[in-house]
Design an enzyme around this catalytic site. Structure first.
Site, PDB file in Angstrom:
ATOM      1  N   LYS A 105     -14.843   1.226  11.494  1.00 48.87           N
ATOM      2  CA  LYS A 105     -14.374   0.378  12.583  1.00 48.87           C
ATOM      3  C   LYS A 105     -13.292   1.077  13.417  1.00 48.87           C
ATOM      4  O   LYS A 105     -13.212   0.866  14.633  1.00 48.87           O
ATOM      5  CB  LYS A 105     -13.878  -0.965  12.043  1.00 48.87           C
ATOM      6  CG  LYS A 105     -14.995  -1.827  11.463  1.00 48.87           C
ATOM      7  CD  LYS A 105     -16.112  -2.079  12.485  1.00 48.87           C
ATOM      8  CE  LYS A 105     -17.163  -3.035  11.974  1.00 48.87           C
ATOM      9  NZ  LYS A 105     -18.209  -3.319  12.978  1.00 48.87           N
ATOM     10  N   TYR A 109     -15.527   0.601   5.395  1.00 43.66           N
ATOM     11  CA  TYR A 109     -15.610  -0.327   6.521  1.00 43.66           C
ATOM     12  C   TYR A 109     -14.515  -0.029   7.546  1.00 43.66           C
ATOM     13  O   TYR A 109     -14.782   0.072   8.752  1.00 43.66           O
ATOM     14  CB  TYR A 109     -15.475  -1.758   5.999  1.00 43.66           C
ATOM     15  CG  TYR A 109     -15.699  -2.826   7.054  1.00 43.66           C
ATOM     16  CD1 TYR A 109     -16.989  -3.200   7.413  1.00 43.66           C
ATOM     17  CD2 TYR A 109     -14.625  -3.467   7.674  1.00 43.66           C
ATOM     18  CE1 TYR A 109     -17.210  -4.181   8.366  1.00 43.66           C
ATOM     19  CE2 TYR A 109     -14.838  -4.446   8.627  1.00 43.66           C
ATOM     20  CZ  TYR A 109     -16.125  -4.803   8.965  1.00 43.66           C
ATOM     21  OH  TYR A 109     -16.334  -5.775   9.916  1.00 43.66           O
ATOM     22  N   ASP A 121     -33.847  -1.542  12.272  1.00 45.95           N
ATOM     23  CA  ASP A 121     -32.734  -0.987  11.498  1.00 45.95           C
ATOM     24  C   ASP A 121     -31.987  -0.060  12.446  1.00 45.95           C
ATOM     25  O   ASP A 121     -32.515   0.972  12.865  1.00 45.95           O
ATOM     26  CB  ASP A 121     -33.269  -0.218  10.293  1.00 45.95           C
ATOM     27  CG  ASP A 121     -32.166   0.436   9.470  1.00 45.95           C
ATOM     28  OD1 ASP A 121     -31.001   0.474   9.917  1.00 45.95           O
ATOM     29  OD2 ASP A 121     -32.476   0.943   8.373  1.00 45.95           O
ATOM     30  N   VAL A 122     -30.752  -0.417  12.818  1.00 51.87           N
ATOM     31  CA  VAL A 122     -30.050   0.358  13.843  1.00 51.87           C
ATOM     32  C   VAL A 122     -29.735   1.783  13.410  1.00 51.87           C
ATOM     33  O   VAL A 122     -29.430   2.632  14.254  1.00 51.87           O
ATOM     34  CB  VAL A 122     -28.752  -0.348  14.297  1.00 51.87           C
ATOM     35  CG1 VAL A 122     -29.067  -1.684  14.950  1.00 51.87           C
ATOM     36  CG2 VAL A 122     -27.768  -0.519  13.137  1.00 51.87           C
TER      37      VAL A 122
END
Length: 258
Positions: free
Chosen positions: A167, A163, A68-69
């Site tokens: 980004k 999101y 899990d990053v």
């Protein structure tokens, strides 16, 4: 777990791919394995990672690592396992990412916001930081990091505040890491993908909200085109860097969106 410990391992180009179990990560991992890389396949679903290793036909050069990053210790363990197996890391494709429900901005919960930030931004940072630590210390020094930014790093879709915010932040992470990596021969770039045909993007073919309030079907491109783009970026000598690469379905509504 599948691993390689052959005597020629030190001559291999070694890559880590996060989010390798599906979508863009899967396509890139398979392309790298096909190009002769040794690849650590990282993700949360071990069964999907193992399927990628098995499908590659090069399982002896694949290392399945549950990760899990967003977990600092898990990221450190990912890089440690890769170095223990192959001695170094030449490439990080920093790809793992998630989205939040497509709800009105005012209806997005704090829990969903934090979940996206923890994976898409904090997770990317943790992987970049660990890559720096490894690439700085190894001999020969240096390596390459390619962050998956998405065209949402440039232009938002409706109802995408979490999101899109992450980004946009990835673009800042890429620029700063590119600057800070120069002295260690670490080249950092970003690929911004628009409408690759993955499970995540399948909804595009059914119609998605546009900036003018309409719902429209959007064209998709083969995800393997993205993999070829990553291979190109990875193939460059460290004296050269593609800092930003945009690849998208030609007829998707990006330029002139809205």
């Amino acid at each position: 777990m599948t691993s390689s410990t052959t005597s020629g391992a030190s001559a291999l180009r070694v890559a880590i791919v996060t989010g390798a179990g599906s979508g863009i990560g899967r396509a890139v991992a398979l392309a790298l394995l096909g190009a002769g890389y040794a690849v650590a396949l990282a993700g949360r679903r071990v069964e999907l990672l193992q399927q990628v290793a098995d499908a590659s036909g090069s399982a002896e050069r694949a290392l399945v690592v549950p990760c899990d990053v967003g977990d600092e210790q898990a990221v450190a363990a990912l890089f440690s396992a890769t170095v223990k197996t192959w001695g170094r890391v030449d490439l990080l494709f920093n790809n793992a990412g998630i989205n939040a429900p497509g709800v009105l901005l005012e209806d997005l919960t704090l829990a969903d916001w934090r979940r996206v930030v923890d994976t898409n931004l904090t997770g990317m940072f943790l992987c970049v930081r660990e890559a720096f630590r490894v690439m700085k210390a190894q001999q020969p020094q240096g390596g390459r990091i390619i962050n998956n930014g998405s065209i949402s790093a440039h232009t938002p879709r409706p109802n995408s505040v979490a999101y899109t915010s992450t980004k946009h932040a990835v673009m800042g992470l890429t620029k700063t890491a590119s600057l800070d990596g120069r002295k260690y021969d670490i080249a950092v770039g970003q690929i911004d993908v628009g409408n690759a045909a993955t499970d995540l993007a399948a909804r595009m073919a059914k119609g998605v909200p546009q900036a003018n309030g309409e719902v429209a079907i959007e064209p998709l491109m083969d995800v393997n085109i993205v993999a070829q783009s990553v291979l190109y970026m990875a193939s460059l000598p460290l004296e050269a860097n593609v800092m930003f690469h945009t690849v998208m379905a030609t007829k998707m509504p990006f330029a002139g969106r809205g």
